[in-house]
Design a protein around this motif. Structure first.
Motif, PDB file in Angstrom:
ATOM      1  N   LEU A 197     -51.973  12.583 -20.008  1.00  0.00           N
ATOM      2  CA  LEU A 197     -52.676  11.562 -20.750  1.00  0.00           C
ATOM      3  C   LEU A 197     -51.531  10.862 -21.425  1.00  0.00           C
ATOM      4  O   LEU A 197     -50.801  11.834 -22.201  1.00  0.00           O
ATOM      5  CB  LEU A 197     -53.833  11.685 -21.856  1.00  0.00           C
ATOM      6  CG  LEU A 197     -55.077  12.385 -20.975  1.00  0.00           C
ATOM      7  CD1 LEU A 197     -54.911  13.720 -20.587  1.00  0.00           C
ATOM      8  CD2 LEU A 197     -56.099  12.150 -21.679  1.00  0.00           C
ATOM      9  N   PHE A 199     -50.362   8.395 -24.381  1.00  0.00           N
ATOM     10  CA  PHE A 199     -50.729   7.705 -25.609  1.00  0.00           C
ATOM     11  C   PHE A 199     -49.560   6.971 -26.265  1.00  0.00           C
ATOM     12  O   PHE A 199     -48.366   7.396 -26.154  1.00  0.00           O
ATOM     13  CB  PHE A 199     -51.311   8.609 -26.663  1.00  0.00           C
ATOM     14  CG  PHE A 199     -52.560   9.365 -26.471  1.00  0.00           C
ATOM     15  CD1 PHE A 199     -53.805   8.768 -26.464  1.00  0.00           C
ATOM     16  CD2 PHE A 199     -52.411  10.588 -25.831  1.00  0.00           C
ATOM     17  CE1 PHE A 199     -54.707   9.645 -25.966  1.00  0.00           C
ATOM     18  CE2 PHE A 199     -53.506  11.359 -25.591  1.00  0.00           C
ATOM     19  CZ  PHE A 199     -54.885  10.790 -25.485  1.00  0.00           C
ATOM     20  N   ASN A 234     -61.884  14.004 -21.546  1.00  0.00           N
ATOM     21  CA  ASN A 234     -62.609  13.210 -22.761  1.00  0.00           C
ATOM     22  C   ASN A 234     -62.765  13.888 -23.806  1.00  0.00           C
ATOM     23  O   ASN A 234     -62.467  13.106 -24.871  1.00  0.00           O
ATOM     24  CB  ASN A 234     -63.921  13.197 -22.097  1.00  0.00           C
ATOM     25  CG  ASN A 234     -64.114  12.130 -20.933  1.00  0.00           C
ATOM     26  OD1 ASN A 234     -63.973  10.881 -20.900  1.00  0.00           O
ATOM     27  ND2 ASN A 234     -64.417  12.764 -19.533  1.00  0.00           N
ATOM     28  N   ILE A 237     -59.104  12.775 -25.436  1.00  0.00           N
ATOM     29  CA  ILE A 237     -59.053  11.472 -26.040  1.00  0.00           C
ATOM     30  C   ILE A 237     -59.960  11.252 -27.482  1.00  0.00           C
ATOM     31  O   ILE A 237     -59.468  10.574 -28.337  1.00  0.00           O
ATOM     32  CB  ILE A 237     -59.651  10.497 -25.224  1.00  0.00           C
ATOM     33  CG1 ILE A 237     -58.784  10.528 -23.726  1.00  0.00           C
ATOM     34  CG2 ILE A 237     -59.842   9.030 -25.542  1.00  0.00           C
ATOM     35  CD1 ILE A 237     -59.226  10.026 -22.486  1.00  0.00           C
ATOM     36  N   LYS A 238     -61.038  11.886 -27.306  1.00  0.00           N
ATOM     37  CA  LYS A 238     -61.828  11.971 -28.660  1.00  0.00           C
ATOM     38  C   LYS A 238     -61.150  12.497 -29.915  1.00  0.00           C
ATOM     39  O   LYS A 238     -61.205  12.083 -31.084  1.00  0.00           O
ATOM     40  CB  LYS A 238     -63.321  12.557 -28.462  1.00  0.00           C
ATOM     41  CG  LYS A 238     -64.268  12.529 -29.822  1.00  0.00           C
ATOM     42  CD  LYS A 238     -65.613  12.975 -29.212  1.00  0.00           C
ATOM     43  CE  LYS A 238     -66.458  12.957 -30.432  1.00  0.00           C
ATOM     44  NZ  LYS A 238     -67.733  13.388 -30.337  1.00  0.00           N
ATOM     45  N   VAL A 242     -59.066   8.027 -30.308  1.00  0.00           N
ATOM     46  CA  VAL A 242     -58.982   7.001 -29.504  1.00  0.00           C
ATOM     47  C   VAL A 242     -60.340   6.433 -28.759  1.00  0.00           C
ATOM     48  O   VAL A 242     -60.980   7.476 -27.969  1.00  0.00           O
ATOM     49  CB  VAL A 242     -57.724   7.216 -28.199  1.00  0.00           C
ATOM     50  CG1 VAL A 242     -57.826   6.014 -27.228  1.00  0.00           C
ATOM     51  CG2 VAL A 242     -56.489   7.328 -28.842  1.00  0.00           C
ATOM     52  N   ILE A 244     -61.867   4.483 -25.586  1.00  0.00           N
ATOM     53  CA  ILE A 244     -61.562   3.761 -24.468  1.00  0.00           C
ATOM     54  C   ILE A 244     -62.486   2.414 -24.077  1.00  0.00           C
ATOM     55  O   ILE A 244     -62.248   2.072 -22.989  1.00  0.00           O
ATOM     56  CB  ILE A 244     -61.110   4.837 -23.438  1.00  0.00           C
ATOM     57  CG1 ILE A 244     -62.300   5.745 -23.173  1.00  0.00           C
ATOM     58  CG2 ILE A 244     -59.888   5.599 -23.707  1.00  0.00           C
ATOM     59  CD1 ILE A 244     -62.328   6.632 -21.759  1.00  0.00           C
ATOM     60  N   LEU A 258     -54.810   4.553 -25.032  1.00  0.00           N
ATOM     61  CA  LEU A 258     -54.418   5.407 -23.969  1.00  0.00           C
ATOM     62  C   LEU A 258     -53.754   4.499 -23.051  1.00  0.00           C
ATOM     63  O   LEU A 258     -54.475   3.554 -22.541  1.00  0.00           O
ATOM     64  CB  LEU A 258     -55.796   5.959 -23.376  1.00  0.00           C
ATOM     65  CG  LEU A 258     -55.559   6.861 -22.187  1.00  0.00           C
ATOM     66  CD1 LEU A 258     -54.987   7.989 -22.430  1.00  0.00           C
ATOM     67  CD2 LEU A 258     -56.909   7.154 -21.445  1.00  0.00           C
ATOM     68  N   LYS A 261     -55.014   4.879 -18.743  1.00  0.00           N
ATOM     69  CA  LYS A 261     -56.422   4.868 -18.570  1.00  0.00           C
ATOM     70  C   LYS A 261     -56.721   4.825 -17.147  1.00  0.00           C
ATOM     71  O   LYS A 261     -57.520   5.410 -16.389  1.00  0.00           O
ATOM     72  CB  LYS A 261     -57.251   3.941 -19.207  1.00  0.00           C
ATOM     73  CG  LYS A 261     -58.641   3.924 -19.074  1.00  0.00           C
ATOM     74  CD  LYS A 261     -59.428   2.723 -19.890  1.00  0.00           C
ATOM     75  CE  LYS A 261     -60.865   2.899 -19.340  1.00  0.00           C
ATOM     76  NZ  LYS A 261     -61.606   1.896 -20.083  1.00  0.00           N
ATOM     77  N   LEU A 268     -62.904  10.075 -16.606  1.00  0.00           N
ATOM     78  CA  LEU A 268     -63.441   9.659 -17.564  1.00  0.00           C
ATOM     79  C   LEU A 268     -64.868   9.361 -17.693  1.00  0.00           C
ATOM     80  O   LEU A 268     -65.126   9.008 -16.390  1.00  0.00           O
ATOM     81  CB  LEU A 268     -62.549   8.517 -18.426  1.00  0.00           C
ATOM     82  CG  LEU A 268     -61.134   8.806 -18.231  1.00  0.00           C
ATOM     83  CD1 LEU A 268     -60.163   7.614 -19.030  1.00  0.00           C
ATOM     84  CD2 LEU A 268     -60.718   9.947 -19.219  1.00  0.00           C
TER      85      LEU A 268
END
Length: 269
Positions: A197, A199, A234, A237-238, A242, A244, A258, A261, A268
């Motif tokens: 991932l 960022f 997921n 990301i949380k 972030v 999405i 992100l 993506k 996701l």
């Protein structure tokens, strides 16, 4: 929590016996850096003090909790075991942690799940969904996951015929089912697939703020690359704050985006 060395070792013996259903000298060797002889002495000493707590299984080559097991060194609360499992370091330095609502995980829920994880069984659970409807599910758990501030169990769901995450605090009842044929954890493709991932600071931020974020996260060339299991993408990301689904009108509200993506979209939701 135990205070002296002996109590600490006895605490671990009880913790493993109570929650995981077995304990042997290898656990003590690893945890306390003991020789096999020293670990055997610790177990022997514990059995002298609590002679009715453990029964030896020649099949498993381990001590199992007896039918009349009574804890003396552990509290028996789920959080005690989960904190040990999480391996939170305890320092002499003053450390503050943000208080958050504790999601209740009851021992009679967690113990069957740990037992199933240890011995490779299925679990019959009563599970409350986000709509507050309760459903009977049979799951085959293979891992515990602490993500987004909650403990989950990663498991094969026999009803949905797929691997899913179940929030432990939403589980109303649990009982081990030794009769089910369950798939190998190796079949959980999302669990065994690793993704990167990427960022980066939101480019709408002022250059100085972007540079500050690059320094804060130790970015290289303005990018933070984190390798994680696809099944946990997921949650990561949380955790990074972030969103999405949409880009906030205020870049300060999210700060990071992100970048890749599209590359990991299949993992996701």
């Amino acid at each position: 929590m135990a205070k002296n060395e002996h109590d600490q070792r006895y605490w671990l013996i009880e913790l493993l016996a109570y929650w995981e259903g077995r304990v042997n000298v290898s656990y003590l060797e690893r945890e306390f850096h003991l020789s096999r002889q020293q670990a055997s002495k610790v177990l022997g000493s514990y059995r002298e003090q609590m002679p009715d707590n453990l029964d030896y299984s020649y099949t498993l080559k381990a001590y199992l909790p007896s039918a009349c097991f009574a804890s003396r060194f552990i509290s028996g609360e789920a959080d005690e075991y989960l904190q040990w499992l999480q391996g939170i370091p305890r320092h002499h330095l003053q450390v503050a942690r943000l208080s958050s609502p504790q999601r209740q995980i009851l021992p009679h829920i967690l113990r069957p799940i740990i037992h199933a994880l240890t011995f490779g069984y299925a679990v019959d659970i009563n599970y409350a969904s986000v709509t507050n409807t309760t459903e009977e599910r049979i799951i085959a758990p293979h891992s515990l996951v602490l993500a987004a501030g909650r403990w989950h169990v990663r498991a094969w769901c026999l009803a949905r015929q797929e691997y899913r995450d179940f929030v432990l605090a939403r589980t109303r009842s649990a009982s081990v089912d030794e009769t089910r044929d369950i798939p190998s954890p190796q079949e959980d493709h999302a669990w065994h697939t690793w993704v990167e991932l990427v960022f980066a600071p939101d480019n709408r931020l002022a250059a100085e703020r972007q540079q500050a974020l690059e320094q804060e996260y130790g970015m290289t060339d303005g990018r933070l690359i984190i390798r994680e299991r696809a099944a946990l993408a997921n949650y990561l990301i949380k955790q990074m704050g972030v969103n999405i689904k949409f880009l906030d009108a205020l870049p300060e509200a999210q700060q990071l985006v992100l970048v890749n993506k599209r590359d990991i979209e299949q993992w996701l939701y």
